[in-house]
Design an enzyme around this catalytic site. Structure first.
Site, mmCIF file in Angstrom:
data_model
loop_
_atom_site.group_PDB
_atom_site.id
_atom_site.type_symbol
_atom_site.label_atom_id
_atom_site.label_comp_id
_atom_site.label_asym_id
_atom_site.label_seq_id
_atom_site.Cartn_x
_atom_site.Cartn_y
_atom_site.Cartn_z
ATOM 1 N N ALA A 70 0.885 -1.314 0.058
ATOM 2 C CA ALA A 70 0.055 -0.008 -0.077
ATOM 3 C C ALA A 70 0.844 1.381 -0.189
ATOM 4 O O ALA A 70 0.432 2.360 -0.587
ATOM 5 C CB ALA A 70 -0.792 -0.086 1.157
ATOM 6 N N THR A 71 2.183 1.308 0.662
ATOM 7 C CA THR A 71 2.999 2.411 0.562
ATOM 8 C C THR A 71 3.177 2.721 -0.962
ATOM 9 O O THR A 71 3.078 3.897 -1.321
ATOM 10 C CB THR A 71 4.005 2.137 1.450
ATOM 11 O OG1 THR A 71 3.863 1.871 2.693
ATOM 12 C CG2 THR A 71 5.084 3.210 1.277
ATOM 13 N N SER A 99 -2.933 -3.832 0.448
ATOM 14 C CA SER A 99 -1.954 -4.549 0.832
ATOM 15 C C SER A 99 -2.149 -5.921 1.357
ATOM 16 O O SER A 99 -3.179 -6.145 1.941
ATOM 17 C CB SER A 99 -1.150 -3.875 1.965
ATOM 18 O OG SER A 99 0.184 -3.504 1.907
ATOM 19 N N GLY A 100 -1.267 -6.964 0.441
ATOM 20 C CA GLY A 100 -1.814 -8.361 1.042
ATOM 21 C C GLY A 100 -1.450 -8.626 2.472
ATOM 22 O O GLY A 100 -2.112 -9.436 2.960
ATOM 23 N N HIS A 101 -0.450 -8.131 3.056
ATOM 24 C CA HIS A 101 -0.080 -8.586 4.489
ATOM 25 C C HIS A 101 -0.941 -8.125 5.661
ATOM 26 O O HIS A 101 -1.048 -8.672 6.616
ATOM 27 C CB HIS A 101 1.375 -8.156 5.070
ATOM 28 C CG HIS A 101 1.508 -6.655 5.039
ATOM 29 N ND1 HIS A 101 1.430 -6.330 6.492
ATOM 30 C CD2 HIS A 101 1.594 -5.878 4.516
ATOM 31 C CE1 HIS A 101 1.639 -5.063 6.336
ATOM 32 N NE2 HIS A 101 1.559 -4.464 5.070
ATOM 33 N N GLN A 129 -6.947 -0.640 5.301
ATOM 34 C CA GLN A 129 -7.631 -1.493 6.444
ATOM 35 C C GLN A 129 -9.129 -1.818 6.445
ATOM 36 O O GLN A 129 -9.740 -2.173 7.149
ATOM 37 C CB GLN A 129 -7.357 -0.413 7.654
ATOM 38 C CG GLN A 129 -6.190 -0.034 8.048
ATOM 39 C CD GLN A 129 -5.373 -1.013 8.682
ATOM 40 O OE1 GLN A 129 -6.075 -2.349 9.186
ATOM 41 N NE2 GLN A 129 -4.083 -0.917 8.943
ATOM 42 N N CYS A 173 3.586 2.471 12.287
ATOM 43 C CA CYS A 173 4.401 3.297 11.566
ATOM 44 C C CYS A 173 4.857 4.477 12.369
ATOM 45 O O CYS A 173 5.773 5.098 11.861
ATOM 46 C CB CYS A 173 3.264 4.047 10.375
ATOM 47 S SG CYS A 173 2.355 2.856 9.811
ATOM 48 N N ASN A 177 -6.414 3.579 10.224
ATOM 49 C CA ASN A 177 -5.792 2.477 10.703
ATOM 50 C C ASN A 177 -5.432 2.654 12.335
ATOM 51 O O ASN A 177 -5.106 1.604 13.020
ATOM 52 C CB ASN A 177 -4.343 2.578 10.029
ATOM 53 C CG ASN A 177 -3.522 3.855 10.106
ATOM 54 O OD1 ASN A 177 -4.051 4.686 9.714
ATOM 55 N ND2 ASN A 177 -2.274 3.785 10.519
ATOM 56 N N THR A 189 10.572 -6.751 -13.140
ATOM 57 C CA THR A 189 10.177 -8.320 -13.640
ATOM 58 C C THR A 189 9.166 -8.929 -12.428
ATOM 59 O O THR A 189 9.253 -8.380 -11.467
ATOM 60 C CB THR A 189 11.296 -9.341 -13.262
ATOM 61 O OG1 THR A 189 12.235 -8.860 -14.233
ATOM 62 C CG2 THR A 189 11.022 -10.508 -13.708
HETATM 63 N N1 PMP Z 1 -2.371 2.778 4.752
HETATM 64 C C1 PMP Z 1 -2.831 2.408 5.536
HETATM 65 C C2 PMP Z 1 -4.408 3.046 6.155
HETATM 66 C C3 PMP Z 1 -2.313 1.694 6.335
HETATM 67 O O1 PMP Z 1 -2.696 1.094 7.748
HETATM 68 C C4 PMP Z 1 -1.027 0.956 5.994
HETATM 69 C C5 PMP Z 1 -0.051 -0.150 6.836
HETATM 70 N N2 PMP Z 1 -0.037 0.584 8.237
HETATM 71 C C6 PMP Z 1 -0.623 1.538 4.833
HETATM 72 C C7 PMP Z 1 -1.251 2.527 4.084
HETATM 73 C C8 PMP Z 1 0.864 1.043 4.139
HETATM 74 O O2 PMP Z 1 0.955 -0.260 3.832
HETATM 75 P P1 PMP Z 1 2.358 -1.175 3.582
HETATM 76 O O3 PMP Z 1 3.012 -0.791 4.921
HETATM 77 O O4 PMP Z 1 1.674 -2.447 3.500
HETATM 78 O O5 PMP Z 1 2.865 -0.514 2.663
#
Ligand code: PMP
Length: 382
Positions: free
Chosen positions: A74-75, A202-204, A184, A327, A155, A240
């Site tokens: 997501a970042t 984001s997958g994780h 989220q 974060c 988040n 890739t």
């Molecule tokens: N956006 C939100 C609302 C998040 O909670 C997070 C992860 N804390 C991110 C973006 C960034 O995701 P990632 O760390 O998987 O890149």
């Protein structure tokens, strides 16, 4: 430390990988190891598997008319959405609207666009429920507005923005592109993304793998790429392809969505149990999460203790929760988000975030509650 003894209640920061997803990754890594850009048979097979993963994501989300750009999370999705739109459409205007409780991966990119590229950004405030006022949004729009970026679920507070309604408002302004950080929300909340032009996840966060994620995009929108090179992902993200990562992401999403209703009911029970305990101890705690927020995230502040001390004491007893979001929590112990909701320094410095998944159970919540009882009585500080 034995893994099965851990009570993991920090699922907003990351989740434990689903075994099926991990196995799918391993299988795909073996079966589709060729480079999908290669024209030989194995390359074509890998390309087909990649496209199937792409289609599966759109099918799962019922967004068949949109397009998937695979990337690292997501970042990167937020950065590509914001800088990609700003740099591609700067000839149309230089104004962007967001809120002041977005994730740093949104706010920092916007700060850079302000500082380096002459953009003007309006940061909408939120109320005590962590939500923007839709009239404020409408009033902030100018003839130069080209982008609105708002998260679906916060988040830290769990506040939910009305993405459908915001999308309908913005539809009246064809020049404005609407980006939603759904990190989220996806696989957790029932949110209608039809009117969003760009959607990040984001997958994780959904029991998938770190390093997997996607930006979903309306086909008629172009982006200025962040990473140039071999032209993969329709020129939007060179490098890739991670075919196995894409396959694992599609599966993690499918499982999360197939199980979403059941998961929602389950976490709502956990949330209620904790809520009732915290709410009935008003001399010790104050609740920060809004009543109508996501039941995956419960945020409260300690009135008499330091959050960092309590998080550490819980952690020493194998219960993992957060003080602020991951974060921030290593850098400073103030939740900017809770501060912006309540304008209360002490409340923002002593927040606890408990975030659930379908892997948690009531027994764990009761253990958390009895530990909180013990710690708030015993631990001396301040
Ligand atoms: N956006 C939100 C609302 C998040 O909670 C997070 C992860 N804390 C991110 C973006 C960034 O995701 P990632 O760390 O998987 O890149």
């Amino acid at each position: 430390m034995e893994e099965n003894k851990i009570i993991y209640l920090d699922n907003a920061s990351t989740t434990k990988v689903n075994d099926k997803v991990l196995q799918a990754y391993i299988d795909a890594k073996k079966n589709f190891f060729a480079n999908p850009s290669s024209i030989h048979v194995e390359g074509v097979r890998a390309q087909r598997a990649l496209d199937e993963a792409r289609n599966s994501i759109l099918f799962s989300l019922k967004l068949k008319d949109k397009e998937v750009i695979f990337l690292s999370g997501a970042t990167e999705g937020n950065a590509l959405a914001l800088k990609g739109v700003a740099n591609r459409y700067k000839n149309r205007g230089n104004h962007i609207i967001t809120s002041n409780v977005e994730h740093p991966s949104v706010l920092k990119n916007l700060e850079q666009l302000e500082k380096n590229d002459g953009f003007k950004v309006t940061y909408l405030p939120v109320n005590e429920e962590g939500k923007i006022n839709l009239d404020d949004l409408q009033n902030a729009i100018t003839k130069d507005t080209i982008l609105v970026s708002l998260m679906a679920v916060n988040n830290e507070s769990g506040a939910i923005n009305d993405i459908r309604k915001i999308g309908l408002i913005l539809k009246e302004y064809p020049k404005i592109i609407f980006h939603v950080d759904a990190t989220q929300a996806i696989g957790k909340e029932n949110i209608d993304y039809q009117n969003a032009d760009l959607i990040t996840f984001s997958g994780h966060k959904i029991h998938g793998l770190n390093g997997t994620g996607a930006l979903i995009k309306n086909k008629n929108i172009e982006l200025y790429p962040l990473i140039d090179g071999g032209g993969q992902e329709n020129n939007y993200r060179s490098g890739t392809n991670d075919v196995a990562g894409a396959i694992s992401l599609a599966l993690a999403l499918k499982i999360a969505l197939d199980e979403q209703k059941e998961t929602q009911n389950h976490v709502a029970l956990l949330y209620k149990e904790l809520y009732q305990y915290i709410d009935s101890n008003k001399e010790e705690y104050i609740i920060n999460s809004p009543k109508d927020g996501s039941k995956f995230i419960f945020n409260f502040s300690l009135l008499k203790k330091k959050a960092s001390v309590v998080v550490e004491a819980l952690s020493n007893n194998k219960i993992m929760v957060s003080s602020t979001s991951a974060c921030h929590s290593k850098k400073e112990n103030k939740s900017e988000i809770i501060y912006r909701m309540f304008n209360d320094e002490s409340r923002a410095r002593n927040t606890i975030r408990v975030s659930f998944s379908n892997k948690n159970n009531l027994e764990e919540i009761n253990e958390l509650i009895s530990e909180l009882e013990r710690i708030t009585k015993e631990v001396k500080n301040r």
